[in-house]
Design a protein around this motif. Structure first.
Motif, PDB file in Angstrom:
ATOM      1  N   ILE A   1       0.837  -1.194   0.000  1.00  0.00           N
ATOM      2  CA  ILE A   1       0.000   0.000   0.000  1.00  0.00           C
ATOM      3  C   ILE A   1       0.876   1.251   0.000  1.00  0.00           C
ATOM      4  O   ILE A   1       1.725   1.429   0.881  1.00  0.00           O
ATOM      5  N   ILE A   2       0.686   2.082  -0.995  1.00  0.00           N
ATOM      6  CA  ILE A   2       1.416   3.351  -1.101  1.00  0.00           C
ATOM      7  C   ILE A   2       0.386   4.465  -1.002  1.00  0.00           C
ATOM      8  O   ILE A   2      -0.626   4.429  -1.694  1.00  0.00           O
ATOM      9  N   GLU A   3       0.621   5.441  -0.121  1.00  0.00           N
ATOM     10  CA  GLU A   3      -0.376   6.509   0.003  1.00  0.00           C
ATOM     11  C   GLU A   3       0.211   7.883  -0.284  1.00  0.00           C
ATOM     12  O   GLU A   3       1.206   8.287   0.308  1.00  0.00           O
ATOM     13  N   LEU A   4      -0.437   8.598  -1.195  1.00  0.00           N
ATOM     14  CA  LEU A   4      -0.030   9.964  -1.531  1.00  0.00           C
ATOM     15  C   LEU A   4      -0.696  10.949  -0.591  1.00  0.00           C
ATOM     16  O   LEU A   4      -1.921  10.968  -0.488  1.00  0.00           O
ATOM     17  N   GLY A   5       0.092  11.757   0.100  1.00  0.00           N
ATOM     18  CA  GLY A   5      -0.474  12.722   1.042  1.00  0.00           C
ATOM     19  C   GLY A   5      -1.139  12.022   2.213  1.00  0.00           C
ATOM     20  O   GLY A   5      -2.304  12.240   2.507  1.00  0.00           O
ATOM     21  N   SER A   6      -0.364  11.187   2.897  1.00  0.00           N
ATOM     22  CA  SER A   6      -0.940  10.293   3.907  1.00  0.00           C
ATOM     23  C   SER A   6      -1.416  11.024   5.161  1.00  0.00           C
ATOM     24  O   SER A   6      -2.297  10.532   5.855  1.00  0.00           O
TER      25      SER A   6
ATOM     26  N   PRO B   1       3.738   5.387   3.388  1.00  0.00           N
ATOM     27  CA  PRO B   1       3.077   6.695   3.399  1.00  0.00           C
ATOM     28  C   PRO B   1       3.993   7.790   2.837  1.00  0.00           C
ATOM     29  O   PRO B   1       5.176   7.831   3.165  1.00  0.00           O
ATOM     30  N   ILE B   2       3.419   8.643   1.999  1.00  0.00           N
ATOM     31  CA  ILE B   2       4.173   9.760   1.411  1.00  0.00           C
ATOM     32  C   ILE B   2       3.507  11.059   1.835  1.00  0.00           C
ATOM     33  O   ILE B   2       2.299  11.218   1.668  1.00  0.00           O
ATOM     34  N   ASP B   3       4.280  11.976   2.404  1.00  0.00           N
ATOM     35  CA  ASP B   3       3.706  13.264   2.787  1.00  0.00           C
ATOM     36  C   ASP B   3       4.783  14.334   2.742  1.00  0.00           C
ATOM     37  O   ASP B   3       5.971  14.027   2.806  1.00  0.00           O
ATOM     38  N   ILE B   4       4.358  15.612   2.614  1.00  0.00           N
ATOM     39  CA  ILE B   4       5.370  16.676   2.607  1.00  0.00           C
ATOM     40  C   ILE B   4       5.744  17.138   4.004  1.00  0.00           C
ATOM     41  O   ILE B   4       6.742  17.804   4.181  1.00  0.00           O
ATOM     42  N   SER B   5       4.941  16.770   5.004  1.00  0.00           N
ATOM     43  CA  SER B   5       5.283  17.187   6.363  1.00  0.00           C
ATOM     44  C   SER B   5       6.003  16.060   7.098  1.00  0.00           C
ATOM     45  O   SER B   5       5.440  15.013   7.395  1.00  0.00           O
ATOM     46  N   ALA B   6       7.306  16.281   7.385  1.00  0.00           N
ATOM     47  CA  ALA B   6       8.120  15.260   8.052  1.00  0.00           C
ATOM     48  C   ALA B   6       7.567  14.946   9.438  1.00  0.00           C
ATOM     49  O   ALA B   6       7.549  13.784   9.859  1.00  0.00           O
ATOM     50  N   SER B   7       7.099  15.980  10.141  1.00  0.00           N
ATOM     51  CA  SER B   7       6.656  15.760  11.520  1.00  0.00           C
ATOM     52  C   SER B   7       5.370  14.929  11.556  1.00  0.00           C
ATOM     53  O   SER B   7       5.216  14.043  12.393  1.00  0.00           O
ATOM     54  N   ILE B   8       4.446  15.208  10.631  1.00  0.00           N
ATOM     55  CA  ILE B   8       3.216  14.415  10.554  1.00  0.00           C
ATOM     56  C   ILE B   8       3.548  12.950  10.238  1.00  0.00           C
ATOM     57  O   ILE B   8       2.980  12.023  10.816  1.00  0.00           O
ATOM     58  N   LEU B   9       4.509  12.753   9.329  1.00  0.00           N
ATOM     59  CA  LEU B   9       4.917  11.387   8.968  1.00  0.00           C
ATOM     60  C   LEU B   9       5.468  10.644  10.183  1.00  0.00           C
ATOM     61  O   LEU B   9       5.157   9.465  10.398  1.00  0.00           O
ATOM     62  N   MET B  10       6.304  11.345  10.954  1.00  0.00           N
ATOM     63  CA  MET B  10       6.915  10.702  12.114  1.00  0.00           C
ATOM     64  C   MET B  10       5.856  10.320  13.132  1.00  0.00           C
ATOM     65  O   MET B  10       5.849   9.205  13.651  1.00  0.00           O
ATOM     66  N   GLU B  11       4.948  11.255  13.395  1.00  0.00           N
ATOM     67  CA  GLU B  11       3.869  10.995  14.353  1.00  0.00           C
ATOM     68  C   GLU B  11       3.028   9.796  13.932  1.00  0.00           C
ATOM     69  O   GLU B  11       2.758   8.901  14.718  1.00  0.00           O
ATOM     70  N   SER B  12       2.608   9.806  12.650  1.00  0.00           N
ATOM     71  CA  SER B  12       1.681   8.751  12.237  1.00  0.00           C
ATOM     72  C   SER B  12       2.396   7.407  12.136  1.00  0.00           C
ATOM     73  O   SER B  12       1.812   6.376  12.454  1.00  0.00           O
ATOM     74  N   THR B  13       3.673   7.410  11.730  1.00  0.00           N
ATOM     75  CA  THR B  13       4.410   6.148  11.669  1.00  0.00           C
ATOM     76  C   THR B  13       4.544   5.547  13.063  1.00  0.00           C
ATOM     77  O   THR B  13       4.358   4.345  13.252  1.00  0.00           O
ATOM     78  N   ARG B  14       4.823   6.415  14.034  1.00  0.00           N
ATOM     79  CA  ARG B  14       4.962   5.920  15.406  1.00  0.00           C
ATOM     80  C   ARG B  14       3.640   5.318  15.882  1.00  0.00           C
ATOM     81  O   ARG B  14       3.603   4.235  16.458  1.00  0.00           O
ATOM     82  N   ARG B  15       2.559   6.006  15.601  1.00  0.00           N
ATOM     83  CA  ARG B  15       1.247   5.509  16.033  1.00  0.00           C
ATOM     84  C   ARG B  15       0.923   4.162  15.382  1.00  0.00           C
ATOM     85  O   ARG B  15       0.507   3.212  16.034  1.00  0.00           O
TER      86      ARG B  15
END
Ligand code: AVJ
Length: 357
Positions: free
Chosen positions: A86-91, A115-129
């Protein structure tokens, strides 16, 4: 790589990002018709505000799409096949995708999620969750905009090619030697997610070329799942983009605060107001920031003053609303066929599962 050098590279990358922002702001504010790429609304603060928008009662899009995903996850997963990447654009927060992952996990299936997103912090948060929700999942976050995101994700998929679900089962059965996954049984299908009506940010022509560019990266057994917001009663639409709690207004105005933060601007956001309306001819919601007074704003990074007259606007976002016919035409013109469409009872939102035609 030594730490110094990697730090320098990060700085270099940040500098390029800042330069692009500065450059686009300069072009926008110097033109007669001031309009901006909506991606600039999504810095860390903007992404957080967007997550809050999704929780507002007026903003039906997220809720509706989430319930479609929840209800139809089994069918979607079943149609895509047995070995999925699963690849997500703007996750963003990935909260809707978690519904698909939850289904996979309930079926004891392996999760591969990019997951692909332009916000590094959002990516980190959601990956951790997600990692704590699904400890066995392979989650590889990619900080990127749409253009290079899919290529980078597809490259990472290839690296996971040896780790198929079939092999997992074999390993469990025999605890024996590994086999290289060159045969077709073990091949994976990519499922690209482009949810939340993000496609609505594109001009209709650009939406077509964007889908076509994704189509070119897909194999015959891959899929693309796209969320479209549908044309509907205008009052429903305008309420969704001007919620009572004022979160959408904050989200829009954050752009000025971002220019202040990153480019040393001296915008006074109170001197602008959030304005959203439905453009009937173009079938789109437009968001603007409208100047309340005659004013001048200085931006340090550009070494320049910009003047705004009372009523002047900066056009910050378009959100196109589709008809079913337009969706069908868009899919066809970009080399896809509609494998299956999912819609709520009110017909407010459409999720189309597309496959290469
Ligand atoms: C993220 C582009 C799908 O258009 O509905 C929400 C952005 N802007 N409220 C949308 C948005 C204001 C959103 N998309």
């Amino acid at each position: 790589m030594d730490k110094d050098r990697s730090q320098k590279m990060t700085l270099q990358q940040n500098k390029e990002v800042v330069d692009e922002f500065a450059n686009d702001i300069a072009i926008c504010l110097s033109s007669e018709n001031k309009s901006l790429n909506p991606k600039y609304l999504y810095d860390h603060k903007g992404s957080q505000l967007f997550e809050q928008i999704c929780l507002q009662p007026e903003y039906y899009l997220t809720r509706t799409e989430a319930s479609l995903l929840k209800r139809h996850a089994p069918l979607i997963i079943n149609l895509v096949g047995s070995n999925i990447r699963i690849i997500e654009l703007g996750s963003g927060s990935s909260s809707k995708t978690a519904l698909l992952l939850r289904y996979l996990s309930s079926q004891k299936r392996r999760i591969f999620y990019f997951p692909i997103d332009i916000s590094a912090s959002i990516l980190m948060e959601s990956t951790r969750r997600l990692k704590s929700q699904f400890p066995n999942a392979t989650i590889i976050a990619i900080r990127s905009d749409y253009n290079t995101g899919v290529d980078r994700a597809a490259a990472k998929c290839m690296v996971t090619d040896g780790e198929s679900e079939e092999e997992e089962k074999k390993k469990k059965k025999k605890k024996k030697k590994k086999k290289k996954s060159n045969n077709n049984d073990n091949q994976y299908s990519k499922l690209i997610l482009f949810l939340g009506s993000s496609i609505g940010n594109f001009e209709p022509m650009a939406a077509g070329s964007f889908l076509r560019s994704i189509r070119e990266k897909l194999h015959t057994n891959d899929f693309l799942l796209v969320g479209f917001d549908l044309q509907k009663d205008e009052s429903v639409l305008t309420a969704a983009y001007d919620d009572k709690a004022g979160i959408t207004a904050k989200f829009n105005l954050n752009l000025l605060a971002r220019i202040n933060r990153e480019l040393g601007g001296n915008f006074e956001p109170e001197k602008f107001k959030h304005y959203a309306f439905y453009n009937r001819e173009q079938h789109r919601i437009e968001m603007h920031l409208v100047s309340n007074t005659n004013q001048q704003v200085y931006i340090e990074a550009l070494g320049k003053n910009f003047s705004f007259g009372k009523g002047d606007s900066i056009h910050t976002e378009n959100s196109y609303k589709y008809s079913l016919d337009q969706i069908a035409a868009l899919a066809k013109d970009s080399g896809f066929r509609i494998k299956k469409e999912f819609m709520d009872e009110k017909r407010w939102f459409n999720m189309a599962l597309l496959s290469p035609s």
